[in-house]
Motif scaffolding. Sequence first.
Motif, PDB file in Angstrom:
ATOM      1  N   LEU A 257     -35.633  42.894 101.575  1.00 27.29           N
ATOM      2  CA  LEU A 257     -34.239  41.952 102.026  1.00 27.29           C
ATOM      3  C   LEU A 257     -34.262  41.401  99.772  1.00 27.29           C
ATOM      4  O   LEU A 257     -33.193  41.738 100.030  1.00 27.29           O
ATOM      5  N   LEU A 258     -35.382  41.178  99.562  1.00 24.21           N
ATOM      6  CA  LEU A 258     -35.387  41.124  98.445  1.00 24.21           C
ATOM      7  C   LEU A 258     -34.842  41.538  97.254  1.00 24.21           C
ATOM      8  O   LEU A 258     -33.568  41.867  96.694  1.00 24.21           O
ATOM      9  N   THR A 259     -34.622  43.178  97.528  1.00 24.63           N
ATOM     10  CA  THR A 259     -33.993  44.111  96.648  1.00 24.63           C
ATOM     11  C   THR A 259     -32.970  44.746  96.946  1.00 24.63           C
ATOM     12  O   THR A 259     -31.696  45.036  95.620  1.00 24.63           O
ATOM     13  N   ALA A 260     -32.651  44.393  98.224  1.00 16.97           N
ATOM     14  CA  ALA A 260     -30.738  44.762  98.994  1.00 16.97           C
ATOM     15  C   ALA A 260     -30.063  43.555  98.183  1.00 16.97           C
ATOM     16  O   ALA A 260     -29.166  44.074  97.670  1.00 16.97           O
ATOM     17  N   ALA A 261     -30.618  42.672  98.384  1.00 16.09           N
ATOM     18  CA  ALA A 261     -30.080  41.363  98.105  1.00 16.09           C
ATOM     19  C   ALA A 261     -29.813  41.370  96.089  1.00 16.09           C
ATOM     20  O   ALA A 261     -28.864  41.459  95.631  1.00 16.09           O
ATOM     21  N   ALA A 262     -30.860  41.211  95.503  1.00 21.29           N
ATOM     22  CA  ALA A 262     -30.347  41.740  94.355  1.00 21.29           C
ATOM     23  C   ALA A 262     -29.909  42.685  93.926  1.00 21.29           C
ATOM     24  O   ALA A 262     -28.667  42.357  93.850  1.00 21.29           O
ATOM     25  N   THR A 263     -30.071  43.925  94.283  1.00 25.00           N
ATOM     26  CA  THR A 263     -29.191  45.386  94.250  1.00 25.00           C
ATOM     27  C   THR A 263     -27.536  44.365  94.654  1.00 25.00           C
ATOM     28  O   THR A 263     -26.518  45.265  94.046  1.00 25.00           O
ATOM     29  N   ALA A 264     -27.609  44.360  95.709  1.00 22.36           N
ATOM     30  CA  ALA A 264     -25.843  43.810  95.649  1.00 22.36           C
ATOM     31  C   ALA A 264     -25.216  42.825  95.097  1.00 22.36           C
ATOM     32  O   ALA A 264     -24.178  43.066  94.970  1.00 22.36           O
ATOM     33  N   ALA A 265     -25.979  41.958  94.588  1.00 20.16           N
ATOM     34  CA  ALA A 265     -25.488  40.877  93.922  1.00 20.16           C
ATOM     35  C   ALA A 265     -24.929  41.463  92.083  1.00 20.16           C
ATOM     36  O   ALA A 265     -24.217  41.038  91.891  1.00 20.16           O
ATOM     37  N   ALA A 266     -25.864  42.647  91.715  1.00 15.34           N
ATOM     38  CA  ALA A 266     -25.636  42.927  90.392  1.00 15.34           C
ATOM     39  C   ALA A 266     -25.427  44.481  90.450  1.00 15.34           C
ATOM     40  O   ALA A 266     -25.359  44.717  89.545  1.00 15.34           O
ATOM     41  N   GLY A 267     -25.637  44.818  91.243  1.00 13.20           N
ATOM     42  CA  GLY A 267     -26.399  46.755  91.407  1.00 13.20           C
ATOM     43  C   GLY A 267     -27.308  46.851  90.998  1.00 13.20           C
ATOM     44  O   GLY A 267     -28.272  45.686  91.024  1.00 13.20           O
ATOM     45  N   PRO A 268     -28.002  48.157  91.287  1.00 21.56           N
ATOM     46  CA  PRO A 268     -29.476  48.939  90.721  1.00 21.56           C
ATOM     47  C   PRO A 268     -28.810  49.087  89.125  1.00 21.56           C
ATOM     48  O   PRO A 268     -29.324  49.476  88.765  1.00 21.56           O
ATOM     49  N   VAL A 269     -29.903  47.505  89.290  1.00 22.87           N
ATOM     50  CA  VAL A 269     -30.972  47.536  87.914  1.00 22.87           C
ATOM     51  C   VAL A 269     -31.652  48.211  88.252  1.00 22.87           C
ATOM     52  O   VAL A 269     -32.969  47.769  88.508  1.00 22.87           O
ATOM     53  N   SER A 270     -32.152  49.211  86.576  1.00 19.56           N
ATOM     54  CA  SER A 270     -33.378  50.000  87.117  1.00 19.56           C
ATOM     55  C   SER A 270     -34.419  49.382  86.619  1.00 19.56           C
ATOM     56  O   SER A 270     -34.304  48.486  85.472  1.00 19.56           O
ATOM     57  N   PHE A 271     -35.814  50.149  86.698  1.00 20.09           N
ATOM     58  CA  PHE A 271     -36.643  49.966  86.149  1.00 20.09           C
ATOM     59  C   PHE A 271     -37.359  48.360  86.434  1.00 20.09           C
ATOM     60  O   PHE A 271     -38.659  47.910  85.700  1.00 20.09           O
ATOM     61  N   VAL A 272     -36.551  47.379  86.274  1.00 21.75           N
ATOM     62  CA  VAL A 272     -37.027  46.519  86.679  1.00 21.75           C
ATOM     63  C   VAL A 272     -38.134  45.231  87.860  1.00 21.75           C
ATOM     64  O   VAL A 272     -39.676  45.516  87.330  1.00 21.75           O
ATOM     65  N   ALA A 273     -37.716  45.809  88.760  1.00 25.20           N
ATOM     66  CA  ALA A 273     -39.246  46.208  89.694  1.00 25.20           C
ATOM     67  C   ALA A 273     -40.293  47.114  89.749  1.00 25.20           C
ATOM     68  O   ALA A 273     -41.449  47.254  89.984  1.00 25.20           O
ATOM     69  N   LEU A 274     -40.275  47.616  88.717  1.00 24.82           N
ATOM     70  CA  LEU A 274     -41.747  49.035  88.324  1.00 24.82           C
ATOM     71  C   LEU A 274     -42.352  48.355  87.328  1.00 24.82           C
ATOM     72  O   LEU A 274     -43.272  48.313  87.641  1.00 24.82           O
ATOM     73  N   THR A 275     -41.624  47.927  86.181  1.00 27.56           N
ATOM     74  CA  THR A 275     -42.520  47.339  85.253  1.00 27.56           C
ATOM     75  C   THR A 275     -43.122  45.764  85.332  1.00 27.56           C
ATOM     76  O   THR A 275     -44.394  45.633  84.150  1.00 27.56           O
ATOM     77  N   ALA A 276     -41.962  45.078  85.846  1.00 29.77           N
ATOM     78  CA  ALA A 276     -42.419  43.880  85.634  1.00 29.77           C
ATOM     79  C   ALA A 276     -44.473  43.148  86.793  1.00 29.77           C
ATOM     80  O   ALA A 276     -44.416  42.770  86.035  1.00 29.77           O
ATOM     81  N   PRO A 277     -44.207  44.119  87.476  1.00 33.67           N
ATOM     82  CA  PRO A 277     -45.873  43.883  88.357  1.00 33.67           C
ATOM     83  C   PRO A 277     -46.407  44.853  87.841  1.00 33.67           C
ATOM     84  O   PRO A 277     -48.151  43.875  86.594  1.00 33.67           O
ATOM     85  N   GLN A 278     -46.400  45.307  86.899  1.00 31.50           N
ATOM     86  CA  GLN A 278     -47.612  46.369  85.649  1.00 31.50           C
ATOM     87  C   GLN A 278     -47.838  45.314  84.373  1.00 31.50           C
ATOM     88  O   GLN A 278     -48.984  45.485  84.366  1.00 31.50           O
ATOM     89  N   LEU A 279     -46.271  44.833  83.511  1.00 33.25           N
ATOM     90  CA  LEU A 279     -46.252  44.216  83.064  1.00 33.25           C
ATOM     91  C   LEU A 279     -47.290  42.473  83.178  1.00 33.25           C
ATOM     92  O   LEU A 279     -48.192  42.354  82.887  1.00 33.25           O
ATOM     93  N   ALA A 280     -47.252  41.638  84.046  1.00 33.81           N
ATOM     94  CA  ALA A 280     -47.900  41.134  84.733  1.00 33.81           C
ATOM     95  C   ALA A 280     -49.385  40.817  85.381  1.00 33.81           C
ATOM     96  O   ALA A 280     -50.463  40.269  84.746  1.00 33.81           O
ATOM     97  N   ARG A 281     -49.660  42.427  85.818  1.00 27.56           N
ATOM     98  CA  ARG A 281     -50.729  42.690  85.419  1.00 27.56           C
ATOM     99  C   ARG A 281     -51.968  42.713  84.667  1.00 27.56           C
ATOM    100  O   ARG A 281     -52.980  42.006  84.455  1.00 27.56           O
ATOM    101  N   ARG A 282     -51.206  43.563  83.544  1.00 23.63           N
ATOM    102  CA  ARG A 282     -51.689  43.729  82.131  1.00 23.63           C
ATOM    103  C   ARG A 282     -51.967  42.214  81.544  1.00 23.63           C
ATOM    104  O   ARG A 282     -53.525  42.370  81.214  1.00 23.63           O
ATOM    105  N   LEU A 283     -51.748  41.414  81.372  1.00 22.57           N
ATOM    106  CA  LEU A 283     -51.015  40.509  81.188  1.00 22.57           C
ATOM    107  C   LEU A 283     -51.951  39.617  81.560  1.00 22.57           C
ATOM    108  O   LEU A 283     -53.005  38.754  80.821  1.00 22.57           O
ATOM    109  N   THR A 284     -51.996  39.139  82.687  1.00 26.01           N
ATOM    110  CA  THR A 284     -53.018  37.971  83.822  1.00 26.01           C
ATOM    111  C   THR A 284     -54.290  38.866  83.804  1.00 26.01           C
ATOM    112  O   THR A 284     -55.720  37.882  84.082  1.00 26.01           O
ATOM    113  N   ARG A 285     -54.268  40.276  83.776  1.00 22.26           N
ATOM    114  CA  ARG A 285     -55.599  40.762  83.808  1.00 22.26           C
ATOM    115  C   ARG A 285     -56.677  39.988  85.655  1.00 22.26           C
ATOM    116  O   ARG A 285     -58.127  40.327  85.062  1.00 22.26           O
TER     117      ARG A 285
END
Length: 345
Positions: A257-285
Amino acid sequence: MRTNRALRTPGGLSVRLDVRATVVVALILLAALTASVVLIGTGDYPIPARDVLKTLFGDGNAGQEFIVNELRLPRVLVGLLVGASLGLGGALFQAISRNPLGSPDVLGLSQGATAGALTMIVLFSGSAGQVTTGALVGGLVTGFAIYLLAWRRGVHGYRLVLVGIGVSAIVTAINGYLLTRSTLTEASQAVVWMTGSLSGRDWTQVWPLLWLCAVLVPLVLVNGRGLRMMEMGDDVSNALGVRVERVRLLLLVAAVLLTAAATAAAGPVSFVALTAPQLARRLTRSPGPNLLASLCMGATLLVTADWTSQKVFGADQLPVGVVTGVLGGVYLLWLLVTERRAGRI
């Protein structure tokens, strides 16, 4: 060094606080708000950050209030909500699949939403509202199909990723076919939408996203403990009292639901869903899905990318999806090299 502190509530409930993760989330949130204020002041009519803040608090002149509140604030809010939705959705998919590449971009959900939007554009010459509805329905149908195809006495991460890649290839082919059926005008409209952009977003896109996030974000965070236990394996989680399939299905539905709603609002903005969790994990450790940090990181990445596109190329000259695609592609290559050196792929 990690610092954990145990807090005891008046009712006797003990809560463990990860100080580093809390500080990182606070800093990321501050960065998102700062980038938002700077972005609101960026455009053909630049406004200093101090005047932006004054206008937001109701102390600006008539011209500034119109530019800030009616033209630029909705766009920034859509960017924040879309980025937050993609960041949280990506964290859920990666935690459930137990794979750093398990994101809507890889699993085919973004392509499914694109197929729904293209269907409305090409076959029905739909309005903006109908295109948005088509994208939402396309994402939900694709997510449901992936879940059914991956089900075999439960849904496991390896199977989920493989099925998602297969579905993504099929839906991408369908999208290509739809483009060949379109007229030149429809193809131009479709290509602009498929790139991912925040241009022209107004309050009609803000409110549905805001209500959806208000419902789903607390629901996801409440089930975060169960998701964290599921990373130890289904058998261990069941032994600890987690209803694994129920939690997994609930969180998968929320992520779709979150992904579909975000895509519906702004189009398929690529790679944010891939990179954000990885960067967050590396910063919070911090182990675990890092849901709140991923949410804030996604919002920060998207508004920063939008500011970059406007600052470098001018307002509306370069869609934000192009910027996130370039940055995300570079990050993906770095992630693959890192995983290969570590022997995990």
